[in-house]
Structure formats: structure tokens, C-alpha cells
Design a protein around this motif. Structure first.
Motif, PDB file in Angstrom:
ATOM      1  N   MET A  50      -2.866   0.598   9.497  1.00  0.00           N
ATOM      2  CA  MET A  50      -2.907   1.985   9.068  1.00  0.00           C
ATOM      3  C   MET A  50      -2.302   2.830  10.175  1.00  0.00           C
ATOM      4  O   MET A  50      -2.503   2.550  11.360  1.00  0.00           O
ATOM      5  CB  MET A  50      -4.339   2.443   8.792  1.00  0.00           C
ATOM      6  N   ILE A  51      -1.559   3.837   9.775  1.00  0.00           N
ATOM      7  CA  ILE A  51      -0.882   4.687  10.745  1.00  0.00           C
ATOM      8  C   ILE A  51      -1.704   5.954  10.961  1.00  0.00           C
ATOM      9  O   ILE A  51      -1.863   6.763  10.051  1.00  0.00           O
ATOM     10  CB  ILE A  51       0.536   5.046  10.267  1.00  0.00           C
ATOM     11  N   PHE A  52      -2.236   6.103  12.165  1.00  0.00           N
ATOM     12  CA  PHE A  52      -2.986   7.297  12.530  1.00  0.00           C
ATOM     13  C   PHE A  52      -2.216   8.024  13.621  1.00  0.00           C
ATOM     14  O   PHE A  52      -2.038   7.496  14.723  1.00  0.00           O
ATOM     15  CB  PHE A  52      -4.388   6.935  13.037  1.00  0.00           C
ATOM     16  N   ASN A  53      -1.737   9.239  13.290  1.00  0.00           N
ATOM     17  CA  ASN A  53      -0.938  10.000  14.253  1.00  0.00           C
ATOM     18  C   ASN A  53       0.217   9.164  14.797  1.00  0.00           C
ATOM     19  O   ASN A  53       0.477   9.116  15.998  1.00  0.00           O
ATOM     20  CB  ASN A  53      -1.817  10.506  15.401  1.00  0.00           C
ATOM     21  N   LYS A  54       0.880   8.452  13.872  1.00  0.00           N
ATOM     22  CA  LYS A  54       2.054   7.619  14.167  1.00  0.00           C
ATOM     23  C   LYS A  54       1.722   6.408  15.037  1.00  0.00           C
ATOM     24  O   LYS A  54       2.612   5.759  15.583  1.00  0.00           O
ATOM     25  CB  LYS A  54       3.163   8.450  14.818  1.00  0.00           C
ATOM     26  N   LYS A  55       0.448   6.088  15.152  1.00  0.00           N
ATOM     27  CA  LYS A  55       0.021   4.930  15.926  1.00  0.00           C
ATOM     28  C   LYS A  55      -0.567   3.880  14.985  1.00  0.00           C
ATOM     29  O   LYS A  55      -1.505   4.164  14.239  1.00  0.00           O
ATOM     30  CB  LYS A  55      -1.034   5.348  16.954  1.00  0.00           C
ATOM     31  N   PRO A  56      -0.012   2.646  14.979  1.00  0.00           N
ATOM     32  CA  PRO A  56      -0.538   1.611  14.082  1.00  0.00           C
ATOM     33  C   PRO A  56      -1.838   1.011  14.611  1.00  0.00           C
ATOM     34  O   PRO A  56      -1.945   0.650  15.775  1.00  0.00           O
ATOM     35  CB  PRO A  56       0.582   0.567  14.062  1.00  0.00           C
ATOM     36  N   LEU A  57      -2.833   0.933  13.753  1.00  0.00           N
ATOM     37  CA  LEU A  57      -4.122   0.353  14.109  1.00  0.00           C
ATOM     38  C   LEU A  57      -4.483  -0.719  13.087  1.00  0.00           C
ATOM     39  O   LEU A  57      -4.182  -0.593  11.900  1.00  0.00           O
ATOM     40  CB  LEU A  57      -5.208   1.431  14.144  1.00  0.00           C
ATOM     41  N   LEU A  58      -5.136  -1.767  13.548  1.00  0.00           N
ATOM     42  CA  LEU A  58      -5.463  -2.903  12.697  1.00  0.00           C
ATOM     43  C   LEU A  58      -6.643  -2.570  11.784  1.00  0.00           C
ATOM     44  O   LEU A  58      -7.726  -2.227  12.248  1.00  0.00           O
ATOM     45  CB  LEU A  58      -5.793  -4.118  13.565  1.00  0.00           C
ATOM     46  N   CYS A  59      -6.399  -2.674  10.486  1.00  0.00           N
ATOM     47  CA  CYS A  59      -7.413  -2.332   9.491  1.00  0.00           C
ATOM     48  C   CYS A  59      -7.434  -3.394   8.397  1.00  0.00           C
ATOM     49  O   CYS A  59      -6.730  -4.396   8.471  1.00  0.00           O
ATOM     50  CB  CYS A  59      -7.102  -0.978   8.861  1.00  0.00           C
ATOM     51  N   LEU A  60      -8.246  -3.138   7.384  1.00  0.00           N
ATOM     52  CA  LEU A  60      -8.321  -4.013   6.225  1.00  0.00           C
ATOM     53  C   LEU A  60      -8.243  -3.183   4.954  1.00  0.00           C
ATOM     54  O   LEU A  60      -8.681  -2.034   4.924  1.00  0.00           O
ATOM     55  CB  LEU A  60      -9.635  -4.804   6.223  1.00  0.00           C
ATOM     56  N   SER A  61      -7.684  -3.778   3.924  1.00  0.00           N
ATOM     57  CA  SER A  61      -7.721  -3.182   2.597  1.00  0.00           C
ATOM     58  C   SER A  61      -8.573  -4.086   1.717  1.00  0.00           C
ATOM     59  O   SER A  61      -8.316  -5.287   1.622  1.00  0.00           O
ATOM     60  CB  SER A  61      -6.306  -3.061   2.024  1.00  0.00           C
ATOM     61  N   LEU A  62      -9.610  -3.520   1.119  1.00  0.00           N
ATOM     62  CA  LEU A  62     -10.525  -4.313   0.308  1.00  0.00           C
ATOM     63  C   LEU A  62      -9.839  -4.683  -0.998  1.00  0.00           C
ATOM     64  O   LEU A  62      -9.410  -3.820  -1.758  1.00  0.00           O
ATOM     65  CB  LEU A  62     -11.811  -3.525   0.045  1.00  0.00           C
ATOM     66  N   GLY A  63      -9.722  -5.989  -1.234  1.00  0.00           N
ATOM     67  CA  GLY A  63      -9.030  -6.470  -2.419  1.00  0.00           C
ATOM     68  C   GLY A  63      -9.974  -6.629  -3.599  1.00  0.00           C
ATOM     69  O   GLY A  63     -11.028  -5.989  -3.643  1.00  0.00           O
ATOM     70  N   PRO A  64      -9.638  -7.493  -4.523  1.00  0.00           N
ATOM     71  CA  PRO A  64     -10.470  -7.648  -5.715  1.00  0.00           C
ATOM     72  C   PRO A  64     -11.888  -8.108  -5.383  1.00  0.00           C
ATOM     73  O   PRO A  64     -12.096  -8.949  -4.513  1.00  0.00           O
ATOM     74  CB  PRO A  64      -9.739  -8.734  -6.516  1.00  0.00           C
ATOM     75  N   VAL A  65     -12.859  -7.515  -6.068  1.00  0.00           N
ATOM     76  CA  VAL A  65     -14.249  -7.991  -6.059  1.00  0.00           C
ATOM     77  C   VAL A  65     -14.533  -8.476  -7.475  1.00  0.00           C
ATOM     78  O   VAL A  65     -14.473  -7.695  -8.422  1.00  0.00           O
ATOM     79  CB  VAL A  65     -15.235  -6.874  -5.678  1.00  0.00           C
ATOM     80  N   SER A  66     -14.813  -9.749  -7.627  1.00  0.00           N
ATOM     81  CA  SER A  66     -14.983 -10.311  -8.967  1.00  0.00           C
ATOM     82  C   SER A  66     -16.326 -11.019  -9.091  1.00  0.00           C
ATOM     83  O   SER A  66     -16.784 -11.681  -8.160  1.00  0.00           O
ATOM     84  CB  SER A  66     -13.846 -11.289  -9.281  1.00  0.00           C
ATOM     85  N   VAL A  67     -16.942 -10.860 -10.253  1.00  0.00           N
ATOM     86  CA  VAL A  67     -18.216 -11.514 -10.560  1.00  0.00           C
ATOM     87  C   VAL A  67     -18.136 -12.038 -11.993  1.00  0.00           C
ATOM     88  O   VAL A  67     -17.630 -11.344 -12.889  1.00  0.00           O
ATOM     89  CB  VAL A  67     -19.402 -10.530 -10.429  1.00  0.00           C
ATOM     90  N   LEU A  68     -18.601 -13.255 -12.211  1.00  0.00           N
ATOM     91  CA  LEU A  68     -18.608 -13.804 -13.563  1.00  0.00           C
ATOM     92  C   LEU A  68     -19.349 -12.869 -14.520  1.00  0.00           C
ATOM     93  O   LEU A  68     -20.380 -12.286 -14.148  1.00  0.00           O
ATOM     94  CB  LEU A  68     -19.280 -15.177 -13.572  1.00  0.00           C
ATOM     95  N   PRO A  69     -18.849 -12.695 -15.739  1.00  0.00           N
ATOM     96  CA  PRO A  69     -19.438 -11.721 -16.673  1.00  0.00           C
ATOM     97  C   PRO A  69     -20.941 -11.860 -16.866  1.00  0.00           C
ATOM     98  O   PRO A  69     -21.660 -10.858 -16.931  1.00  0.00           O
ATOM     99  CB  PRO A  69     -18.679 -11.998 -17.977  1.00  0.00           C
ATOM    100  N   GLN A  70     -21.450 -13.079 -16.942  1.00  0.00           N
ATOM    101  CA  GLN A  70     -22.878 -13.269 -17.209  1.00  0.00           C
ATOM    102  C   GLN A  70     -23.763 -12.860 -16.030  1.00  0.00           C
ATOM    103  O   GLN A  70     -24.985 -12.741 -16.179  1.00  0.00           O
ATOM    104  CB  GLN A  70     -23.170 -14.723 -17.602  1.00  0.00           C
ATOM    105  N   TYR A  71     -23.140 -12.626 -14.852  1.00  0.00           N
ATOM    106  CA  TYR A  71     -23.913 -12.212 -13.679  1.00  0.00           C
ATOM    107  C   TYR A  71     -23.612 -10.771 -13.266  1.00  0.00           C
ATOM    108  O   TYR A  71     -24.131 -10.297 -12.252  1.00  0.00           O
ATOM    109  CB  TYR A  71     -23.630 -13.150 -12.505  1.00  0.00           C
ATOM    110  N   GLN A  72     -22.774 -10.092 -14.025  1.00  0.00           N
ATOM    111  CA  GLN A  72     -22.478  -8.700 -13.711  1.00  0.00           C
ATOM    112  C   GLN A  72     -23.690  -7.826 -14.017  1.00  0.00           C
ATOM    113  O   GLN A  72     -24.439  -8.081 -14.950  1.00  0.00           O
ATOM    114  CB  GLN A  72     -21.252  -8.240 -14.506  1.00  0.00           C
TER     115      GLN A  72
END
Length: 319
Positions: A73-95
């Protein structure tokens, strides 16, 4: 109900794929391709590890999955190591049984203990994700509606993206969007520029001599609002816009843009309307108490606008 969370293992991959298919098939008919394509692409990232992917187990069976994408992620033109949360999946019968809650809470706790990443970004519903520490209404999107581009005097053609295109795509993406895109590609990876969904088209535009004019990504049926345009020169960028107008019989095209980008200068001589929007679903969670990130969050909350995000709402492009 005794649910346990652990890191994913290679032998889990096929079961995780099935969980994603069953979790999303009712909501998105083709999302099996998109979600699993994204997960496979994340695993191929050179800095990915199983510290960033977790499964939920019930009676020794995988019933849920969560994964995080390493990014800058770029903060004030400075790159910092981050994460982007991807898919969260749960089987339908346990949702509805808080399996997703447990996946998010325990995975974030484990990731925070690594002391490697400063923040986690996602697109999601504020009413759901705020309870985990995410702050909403942060991400700004800018675009420009442009018309009256000079007509083409030679025909253009398209082809699929190939490995030889990677340097061209990555380097020009960084040149065009590097100072305004909040999240940037971490590694040169062709998977970032090809589609993982039948609803998304990614193609290279070429001239009759097979010279590259540029790259276009758009949703099927939404050619007048491309998700991403990449080119190496101003003339070629304008040819891409004109190509979209001509091919799909459009009088104008709305392109991703930002007042501080090179593209903004490309379009200044043409009839245009600039648009600034805010993705209400854009959220960020500071997991490191980084002062710079806290400052960014406070500023974004006040202005309702931050950097430009290209395609981050689309799981088909890994950012």
C-alpha cells in the motif's frame, strides 16, 4: 459446535476448491472460476506462505477457508507491506453459525503476531467487518468520461495476453498508476493481467504489424467503462479509447483516472468530465499501530477520499 482453525496444507487444495465452489455457486453462477482462480494466483506469489491461508475444521472436515494477498500500500508515496483480505468461504450448511467470524478473528490474530504487515485492506460490508476492527468509507475512486477522440486511420486488432507481454504490462502499469494507486502489484505475475472469470475480458490491442497499442480489461457488456487501460505512450492510450468507441459504437468512454496521474495530462485537451467517488465498502484495519497508517485513516475519514484503486473491487485482478 467445536470448530478449529489451522493453516492450510497442500493436501487441502482440492477440498478448499470445492468449499469455494459450493459457497458461491448460488450467488454467482461463474464465481467458482473467479474465486478459485484468484486463490491459485495468490498461492503462486513468491512471498506467499501458508501463514496467510487458513481452514476451518469440523469433525476433521474442511468447512471453511480464508486467504490473504501480500501487497504494497502506498502511504505518502512510501510503499508499506500490507495484506488484502481475499475470499472468505463457508459451506452452505454451516453458514450463519459464526464459522466465518472465527476464521477472520483467529487468522488476523495469527497474522498480527508475525509483526510483518502493517494493515489489512478489503472491500466488504461495514456492518459486518467493523466488529473485527476495520474502518469503512476510506477508498476513493476517480475516473474521467471522455469523448471526441481523434478517429483512427488504421484498423486495430486484439489477441490474448502472452508471457512476452509481462514486462510491458507491469512497467507501464507502474508508470501510469504508480503514484496514485493505493495498492500495487508486488511481483511481476502474468496471472495479474489475465481474466479468471468468463464475465471479464482481458486483451492486448495491436496494429496490423502486430505492434502493441495497449491493454484493455473490461466486463462483458460494459465496454464503455473499462476497468483498466495500459499503454506506453499518450498516442497509444488515446487509440485504445478510440478503439473502444469504434468497436462498440460508443460516443464516450469512462476511464480510470486521477488528477495526479499521467493519464490526466493525456486527456486535458479533450472534452471530459472528471468524477470522484468513494467506495463505501472500502475498509482498512491497522494491525501494527503504525503512526503513518493511523494518520492516513484519519485523513481519509475527514476527506472521504484517498488514492485511486484500480480494479480492487474485482477479484479477477490480483492487486
Amino acid at each position: 459446535m467445536n470448530i478449529t482453525i489451522r493453516k492450510e496444507l497442500p493436501e487441502d487444495y482440492s477440498k478448499i476448491s470445492l468449499v469455494n465452489y459450493l459457497a458461491f455457486e448460488k450467488e454467482f453462477n461463474s464465481n467458482y472460476v473467479s474465486e478459485n482462480g484468484m486463490i491459485d494466483s495468490i498461492r503462486r506469489n513468491k512471498i506467499f506462505s501458508n501463514n496467510l491461508s487458513y481452514v476451518a475444521l469440523y469433525k476433521d472436515e474442511i468447512i471453511g477457508h480464508i486467504i490473504y494477498l501480500p501487497c504494497k500500500m502506498i502511504f505518502n508515496k512510501k510503499p508499506l507491506l500490507c495484506l488484502s483480505l481475499g475470499p472468505v468461504s463457508v459451506l452452505p450448511q454451516y453458514q450463519g453459525l459464526r464459522v466465518g467470524d472465527k476464521l477472520i478473528r483467529e487468522s488476523l490474530m495469527n497474522i498480527k503476531s508475525l509483526k510483518k504487515y502493517i494493515a489489512v485492506h478489503l472491500f466488504g460490508h461495514p456492518n459486518y467487518y467493523q466488529k473485527f476492527g476495520f474502518v469503512d468509507s476510506l477508498i476513493g475512486e476517480s475516473s474521467t468520461v471522455i469523448s471526441d477522440i481523434v478517429p483512427l486511420n488504421t484498423p486495430l486488432f486484439t489477441r490474448n495476453i502472452i508471457q512476452d507481454d509481462l514486462d510491458y504490462l507491469h512497467d507501464n502499469y507502474k508508470r501510469l498508476y504508480g503514484n496514485v494507486d493505493l495498492i500495487q502489484l508486488f511481483e511481476k505475475d502474468l496471472m495479474s493481467f489475465v481474466s479468471h472469470s468468463p464475465s471479464i475480458i482481458c486483451e492486448m490491442v495491436i496494429d496490423k504489424d502486430k505492434n502493441r497499442i495497449g491493454y484493455i480489461k473490461h466486463k462483458v457488456g460494459e465496454t464503455d467503462t473499462p476497468l483498466l487501460l495500459i499503454s506506453d505512450t499518450k498516442d497509444n492510450y488515446l487509440k485504445l479509447v478510440r478503439y473502444l468507441c469504434d468497436k462498440y459504437d460508443k460516443s464516450q468512454v469512462q476511464v480510470p483516472n486521477h488528477e495526479d496521474s499521467i493519464i490526466y495530462s493525456y486527456l486535458k485537451d479533450y472534452h471530459q468530465k472528471h468524477i470522484n467517488n468513494v467506495y463505501k465498502e472500502g475498509m482498512i484495519f491497522n494491525i501494527s499501530n503504525n503512526v503513518e497508517v493511523n494518520h492516513y485513516i484519519q485523513k481519509a475519514l475527514k476527506t472521504k477520499k484517498s488514492g485511486l484503486i484500480i480494479n480492487s473491487s474485482e477479484l479477477d485482478l490480483v492487486l
